[in-house]
Design an enzyme around this catalytic site. Sequence first.
Site, PDB file in Angstrom:
ATOM      1  N   HIS A 258      -7.334  50.098 133.854  1.00 41.43           N
ATOM      2  CA  HIS A 258      -6.809  50.680 135.077  1.00 41.43           C
ATOM      3  C   HIS A 258      -6.514  51.890 134.908  1.00 41.43           C
ATOM      4  O   HIS A 258      -6.690  52.767 136.160  1.00 41.43           O
ATOM      5  CB  HIS A 258      -5.198  50.016 134.879  1.00 41.43           C
ATOM      6  CG  HIS A 258      -4.304  50.348 135.917  1.00 41.43           C
ATOM      7  ND1 HIS A 258      -4.180  49.552 137.162  1.00 41.43           N
ATOM      8  CD2 HIS A 258      -3.524  51.168 136.263  1.00 41.43           C
ATOM      9  CE1 HIS A 258      -3.294  50.031 138.053  1.00 41.43           C
ATOM     10  NE2 HIS A 258      -3.087  51.355 137.300  1.00 41.43           N
ATOM     11  N   GLU A 259      -6.165  52.775 133.801  1.00 41.18           N
ATOM     12  CA  GLU A 259      -6.034  54.108 134.060  1.00 41.18           C
ATOM     13  C   GLU A 259      -7.229  54.823 134.156  1.00 41.18           C
ATOM     14  O   GLU A 259      -7.240  56.054 134.796  1.00 41.18           O
ATOM     15  CB  GLU A 259      -5.213  54.662 132.750  1.00 41.18           C
ATOM     16  CG  GLU A 259      -3.538  54.114 132.727  1.00 41.18           C
ATOM     17  CD  GLU A 259      -2.716  54.386 133.765  1.00 41.18           C
ATOM     18  OE1 GLU A 259      -3.302  55.641 134.559  1.00 41.18           O
ATOM     19  OE2 GLU A 259      -1.991  53.617 134.186  1.00 41.18           O
TER      20      GLU A 259
ATOM     21  N   HIS B 247      -7.927  55.286 137.861  1.00 39.57           N
ATOM     22  CA  HIS B 247      -7.308  56.499 138.542  1.00 39.57           C
ATOM     23  C   HIS B 247      -7.987  57.717 138.156  1.00 39.57           C
ATOM     24  O   HIS B 247      -8.326  58.853 138.907  1.00 39.57           O
ATOM     25  CB  HIS B 247      -6.046  56.666 137.965  1.00 39.57           C
ATOM     26  CG  HIS B 247      -5.017  55.518 138.379  1.00 39.57           C
ATOM     27  ND1 HIS B 247      -5.005  55.308 139.711  1.00 39.57           N
ATOM     28  CD2 HIS B 247      -4.159  54.647 137.761  1.00 39.57           C
ATOM     29  CE1 HIS B 247      -4.010  54.169 139.995  1.00 39.57           C
ATOM     30  NE2 HIS B 247      -3.553  53.756 138.747  1.00 39.57           N
TER      31      HIS B 247
END
Length: 190
Positions: free
Chosen positions: A15-16, A19
């Site tokens: 997920h990170e 980003h």
Amino acid sequence: LILFVLILGSIVLVHEFGHFIFAKMTGVYVYEFAIGMGPKIWGTKKGETDYSIRAIPIGGYCALAGEDVEDDDLQKIPEDRRLQAKTPFQRFLIMFFGAGNNFIYAILLLFFVALIWGGTTMNPVLTGVVQNSAAFNAGMDVGDKVVKLNGKKITNSDDLSLYLALSDPTKKNTFVVEKKDGTTKTYKVQ
């Protein structure tokens, strides 16, 4: 607990990273990419970004310039490297691909699990025959593979369920089964 931490850690990492990678691609300054929360137990700096692993193995974050304007001013981050200076579409990509990466990760995991271990079998093989049932009394047995039902070819258990549901309950069904020894037998069962 260890399995929970590994699963959650991999989900947060993916997920990170979504980003992070889109922030880097669009030129946003990334302060830190961290896995876990709490005090830092390991870290390194490469280029402008600090990479760290934190003590509490749940969560994580990707600290971008533009999320806290005061920090950006103190660090003297150029205006064009801040999140709010990017186009709405670029900001959308940066925010979306956190969850978007998790979606891609799930698809890839399912693909590799199916590739390595395969899926469920849908063979129309009898896995249980209840004693004194019509099928049992007709001579059908565990391990028999249904190849035809009322003249219709059966290729999987869904076919078997469908044709049984459509059959006339007042008449006998004609089952053609392949026995374990390879022979074929026909049974009439109501």
